[in-house]
Structure formats: structure tokens, C-alpha cells
Design a protein around this motif. Structure first.
Motif, mmCIF file in Angstrom:
data_model
loop_
_atom_site.group_PDB
_atom_site.id
_atom_site.type_symbol
_atom_site.label_atom_id
_atom_site.label_comp_id
_atom_site.label_asym_id
_atom_site.label_seq_id
_atom_site.Cartn_x
_atom_site.Cartn_y
_atom_site.Cartn_z
ATOM 1 N N LEU A 106 0.825 -1.205 0.000
ATOM 2 C CA LEU A 106 0.000 0.000 0.000
ATOM 3 C C LEU A 106 0.859 1.256 0.000
ATOM 4 O O LEU A 106 0.635 2.180 -0.791
ATOM 5 C CB LEU A 106 -0.947 0.005 1.202
ATOM 6 N N VAL A 107 1.865 1.295 0.871
ATOM 7 C CA VAL A 107 2.749 2.462 0.933
ATOM 8 C C VAL A 107 3.478 2.643 -0.398
ATOM 9 O O VAL A 107 3.568 3.763 -0.917
ATOM 10 C CB VAL A 107 3.740 2.357 2.114
ATOM 11 N N ILE A 153 1.238 10.262 3.090
ATOM 12 C CA ILE A 153 -0.178 9.889 3.068
ATOM 13 C C ILE A 153 -0.317 8.383 3.249
ATOM 14 O O ILE A 153 -1.138 7.916 4.043
ATOM 15 C CB ILE A 153 -0.860 10.364 1.766
ATOM 16 N N GLY A 154 0.482 7.606 2.528
ATOM 17 C CA GLY A 154 0.437 6.160 2.664
ATOM 18 C C GLY A 154 0.756 5.702 4.077
ATOM 19 O O GLY A 154 0.089 4.823 4.629
ATOM 20 N N LEU A 173 -0.869 3.960 9.544
ATOM 21 C CA LEU A 173 -0.917 4.321 10.959
ATOM 22 C C LEU A 173 -2.363 4.360 11.463
ATOM 23 O O LEU A 173 -2.670 3.865 12.547
ATOM 24 C CB LEU A 173 -0.239 5.673 11.190
ATOM 25 N N GLY A 174 -3.253 4.933 10.659
ATOM 26 C CA GLY A 174 -4.662 4.988 11.038
ATOM 27 C C GLY A 174 -5.278 3.613 11.178
ATOM 28 O O GLY A 174 -6.060 3.347 12.096
ATOM 29 N N CYS A 195 0.271 16.305 5.845
ATOM 30 C CA CYS A 195 1.258 15.517 5.091
ATOM 31 C C CYS A 195 1.940 16.389 4.040
ATOM 32 O O CYS A 195 3.162 16.295 3.845
ATOM 33 C CB CYS A 195 0.590 14.315 4.425
ATOM 34 N N PHE A 196 1.165 17.246 3.375
ATOM 35 C CA PHE A 196 1.771 18.134 2.374
ATOM 36 C C PHE A 196 2.726 19.128 3.032
ATOM 37 O O PHE A 196 3.825 19.369 2.524
ATOM 38 C CB PHE A 196 0.702 18.896 1.581
ATOM 39 N N PHE A 197 2.330 19.685 4.151
ATOM 40 C CA PHE A 197 3.192 20.642 4.854
ATOM 41 C C PHE A 197 4.529 19.996 5.221
ATOM 42 O O PHE A 197 5.593 20.578 4.982
ATOM 43 C CB PHE A 197 2.489 21.175 6.104
#
Length: 144
Positions: A67-68, A100-101, A106-107, A133-135
Motif C-alpha cells: 500500500l505504501v 499519506i500512505g 498508521l490509522g 502531510c503536504f506541509f
């Protein structure tokens, strides 16, 4: 499952329906987990990423790593498009999608679920994770 069936499953309407964008935004932004967000976001792109990257990787690697790596590949494809337009090397989107991945994993691992919160709270949580995540990716990218 073919693309048409996949889009109906994820979006609730066929490809090209006037309700497609609305359904995608409502389902993804209103998702009660971050992994659920990605089940609904851009189902056409998700279908091809799942079919041609995730599934082959999953046959040889653990699901979480697959997934990652699928998110990393997605980010890199987006980066390639930007690099072709700008003629400048950048891996910002690859870094962003890596984060994000990792956030999705983690979630799932910690069982973070906010589905019982009102829609607006779920929208804020999902967009905050994406923006966060973008930051971080942007700050890291500036270090290169």
C-alpha cells in the motif's frame, strides 16, 4: 471487477454521471477513517493503481508495504507530470504521497475511527491529515 463496476461500487453512480463529483467528494471527505477516504477518492485512478501496482506488489510483499509503495508510485507519477511541464526535477509529490500512505497505515494500525463525528468534523479531519502531510513534505523538500 471491471472499471465500470468498480466506479459504481465506489461512487454509487456510473462513469460520467452528473452526480459523480458530488458523490466522490461527499464519500471521500466524509469518510470516517483515512483509509476509507482513499477508497472513494478518484475511483478511476484508484482502479488502475490497484490493478497495476498494488495487486502485483501484494503478491510478493506484505499488504501494508504494498500500500505504501503504491502511494509512492502514485506520487511519483504525479511528479513526472509536473517535471515534464516544468522541466525541473522534483519529488515533492512522491514525498507527500509517502506520508499519506504512512498515515493510512498508521490509522489502520491504531484503529483511528471518527465515523461517529458530524460530517463537518470528518471533512476537517481528512483535509487536515492531507494538508499536514503536504506541509511536512514541503518542509522536507525544502531541505534538499
Amino acid at each position: 471487477m471491471n472499471l465500470s463496476d468498480y466506479v459504481i461500487k465506489r461512487n454509487g453512480v456510473p462513469i460520467g454521471s452528473s452526480d459523480s463529483l458530488r458523490n466522490m467528494l461527499n464519500r471521500s471527505l466524509g469518510a470516517g477513517t483515512f483509509s476509507e477516504f482513499w477508497q472513494y477518492w478518484n475511483p478511476i485512478w484508484g482502479y488502475y493503481m490497484g490493478m497495476y501496482i498494488f495487486k502485483p506488489l501484494k503478491s510478493i510483499l506484505p499488504s501494508s508495504l504494498s500500500l505504501v509503495l503504491t502511494f509512492v508510485a502514485c506520487g511519483f507519477i504525479h511528479d513526472l507530470a509536473v517535471m515534464l511541464i516544468k522541466w525541473k526535477f522534483s519529488l515533492l509529490l512522491t514525498q507527500w504521497f509517502l506520508l499519506i500512505g504512512l498515515s493510512v497505515i498508521l490509522g489502520k494500525y491504531t484503529n483511528i475511527n471518527y465515523s461517529k463525528f458530524p460530517l463537518i468534523v470528518r471533512v476537517v479531519i481528512n483535509t487536515t491529515v492531507i494538508a499536514g502531510c503536504f506541509f511536512i513534505a514541503h518542509q522536507t523538500n525544502n531541505l534538499w
